[in-house]
Enzyme design. Structure first.
Site, PDB file in Angstrom:
ATOM      1  N   HIS A   1     -37.935 -67.124 -34.586  1.00  0.00           N
ATOM      2  CA  HIS A   1     -39.221 -67.282 -35.267  1.00  0.00           C
ATOM      3  C   HIS A   1     -39.332 -68.598 -36.031  1.00  0.00           C
ATOM      4  O   HIS A   1     -40.403 -68.910 -36.542  1.00  0.00           O
ATOM      5  CB  HIS A   1     -39.453 -66.103 -36.210  1.00  0.00           C
ATOM      6  CG  HIS A   1     -39.680 -64.807 -35.501  1.00  0.00           C
ATOM      7  ND1 HIS A   1     -40.935 -64.311 -35.221  1.00  0.00           N
ATOM      8  CD2 HIS A   1     -38.809 -63.900 -34.978  1.00  0.00           C
ATOM      9  CE1 HIS A   1     -40.832 -63.154 -34.581  1.00  0.00           C
ATOM     10  NE2 HIS A   1     -39.550 -62.887 -34.418  1.00  0.00           N
TER      11      HIS A   1
ATOM     12  N   ASP B   1     -42.820 -76.199 -39.182  1.00  0.00           N
ATOM     13  CA  ASP B   1     -43.025 -74.759 -39.075  1.00  0.00           C
ATOM     14  C   ASP B   1     -42.882 -74.331 -37.620  1.00  0.00           C
ATOM     15  O   ASP B   1     -43.347 -75.033 -36.712  1.00  0.00           O
ATOM     16  CB  ASP B   1     -44.424 -74.370 -39.585  1.00  0.00           C
ATOM     17  CG  ASP B   1     -44.408 -73.108 -40.418  1.00  0.00           C
ATOM     18  OD1 ASP B   1     -43.511 -72.270 -40.201  1.00  0.00           O
ATOM     19  OD2 ASP B   1     -45.271 -72.958 -41.294  1.00  0.00           O
TER      20      ASP B   1
END
Length: 467
Positions: free
Chosen positions: A155, A359
């Site tokens: 993730h 991110d």
């Protein structure tokens, strides 16, 4: 029919306030495949107590919960996972605080997860492991003789080879990933970084989706995670009013930022940019404000304490220098808000500021788009270094290290015509409707079903989520 087993550091029970789109999609997949979800119970056990599983069944899903000791938390979770892997995976090797004790704890806790999972594992279970906390789990199960089909999804971003190699014994992580049948990343860039890491190892290579390393053959895929698009849109359309405390925002042009308090999110850069925007556009003062919602996280870690202090001081300085009676330029909120409240705030915001320094994906960007009014949508200002930029190219893409450029982007967003806003929003929303979190879950499990390694176990082919 094979059972789906999901393993993650934390478990999200149905109805939890923290249940996001991913948890909803995983619960749907687990329900359709007689599933079991294993993870930390969020309880702390005494050091001398043995590790045990507590099982509970909710809505047709079995939740297998494991307690961790305080030492486990300090060395495995706060230590290796979040003071070593997290900064390295976000290109901040300078913040990594390596120690052999932390590394040892990381592998010890993964051993413990494997020991406990082994007690409930069936021969034909299909296993899906999530995130950087549990990279070694497949190897630990393999060492115990288990041959289940097993996939892994990361993730976070995957770092360039030169950054990863700052971690002592980094090849242990690569070897651990080579023991999965399928390794999933958010973006092509992450997979390319991983491929370069493999190429630097003897006999390591990636050809398309097919990988070979450490004597193992496995597959790598790109699976951009998404949101429950329809649900976010539904919540944003609700007629019930926001709390009375939000009435003070009425009549202002709102720019909104929503992030955990983390150095990877670039919150101080964003506030600096908003400050520069107001100084360059005096006509926007007393008409525009930044609503920055920033729940605290990992506040035991010194790097997070430093970020908290720096951001709070910057907010105070901007508000003190530019604010006036009746108008505060930056509203800074250190608490979590529920999804319904967030969705309605997104809808009221003229600009969504999603500007992380790095991110993996950033679902706030997608939630902001999904929450907009189709007839009068706001504008997304998005960092080029968020994984979401690969899918949301109609946003105004910015460099978060360039505060002047971000200030100009805020001005551009507020000046953009309605027709242009609708055109940009429509393209992004169409993509989000087609590629929602259920599609993400379906795509990964379908690819895992087709993986060449492991047993012939597979999920129910009639299942909408299993593919």
């Amino acid at each position: 029919m094979s059972r789906l087993v999901v393993v993650s550091n934390r478990v999200t029970l149905p109805g939890s306030q923290s249940a996001g789109g991913m948890a909803v999609a995983l619960n749907a997949a687990l329900q359709r495949n007689n599933g079991l979800w294993m993870g930390w119970s969020e309880k702390v056990k005494a050091e001398e107590e043995p590790s045990t599983l507590t099982e509970k069944e909710v809505g047709g899903i079995t939740y297998a919960l494991i307690d961790l000791s305080q030492k486990d938390l300090e060395d495995y979770y706060y230590g290796f996972a979040n003071q070593i892997l997290w900064p390295i995976f976000h290109n901040r090797a300078d913040l990594a605080k390596y120690s052999e004790a932390r590394e040892s704890a990381y592998y010890r806790v993964n051993e413990m997860f494997a020991d406990q999972l082994e007690q409930v594992l069936r021969q034909d279970d299909v296993i899906w492991v999530h995130d950087y906390h549990l990279i070694p789990l497949a190897e630990k199960l393999q060492q115990r003789g288990h041959k289940n089909r097993i996939g892994f999804f990361l993730h976070t971003p995957w770092p360039p080879a030169d950054i990863l190699s700052t971690l002592p014994n980094y090849n242990r992580l690569l070897r651990g990933l080579s023991c999965y049948d399928l390794v999933g990343f958010h973006t092509e860039n992450d997979r390319n970084n991983f491929a370069e890491c493999l190429r630097r190892q003897e006999w390591g290579e990636l050809n398309g989706e097919d990988c070979r390393a450490y004597g193992n053959e496995f597959r790598c895929g790109v699976f951009p995670i998404s949101i429950d698009t329809a649900e976010v849109a539904r919540l944003a359309e609700r007629d019930d009013d926001l709390p009375d405390s939000y009435c003070r925002f009425a009549g202002y042009d709102i720019a909104i930022g929503v992030d955990r308090l983390d150095y990877s999110k670039g919150i101080d850069n964003r506030i600096d940019a908003f400050n520069r925007f107001l100084r360059s556009n005096k006509h926007r003062r007393r008409k525009t404000l930044l609503l920055q919602i920033t729940p605290k996280s990992r506040d035991k870690i010194p790097a997070y304490q430093a970020v908290e202090k720096a951001v709070a001081e910057l907010v105070g300085r901007v508000d003190g220098e530019l604010g006036s009676v009746g108008w505060v330029p930056v509203h800074y909120i250190n608490q979590s808000l529920g999804q319904p409240e967030l969705a309605r705030l997104y809808r009221r915001a003229r600009v969504g500021l999603v500007t992380p320094l790095r991110d993996g994906m950033n679902l706030v960007a997608k939630e902001y788009v999904a929450a907009q009014n189709p007839r009068d949508p706001g504008v997304l200002v998005l960092s080029r270094f968020a994984g979401a930029a690969g899918e949301l190219g109609e946003a105004i893409l910015v460099n978060p290290y360039d505060p002047e450029g971000m200030a100009s982007a805020i001005e551009t967003a507020l000046d953009m015509t309605r027709d242009e806003r609708i055109k940009r929003w429509s393209a992004m929303m169409e993509r989000l409707r087609e590629h929602d979190v259920y599609r993400w879950c379906d795509d990964f499990l379908s690819k895992l079903n087709a993986a060449p390694q492991g047993l012939t176990a597979s999920l129910d082919p009639a299942s909408p989520v299993a593919g």
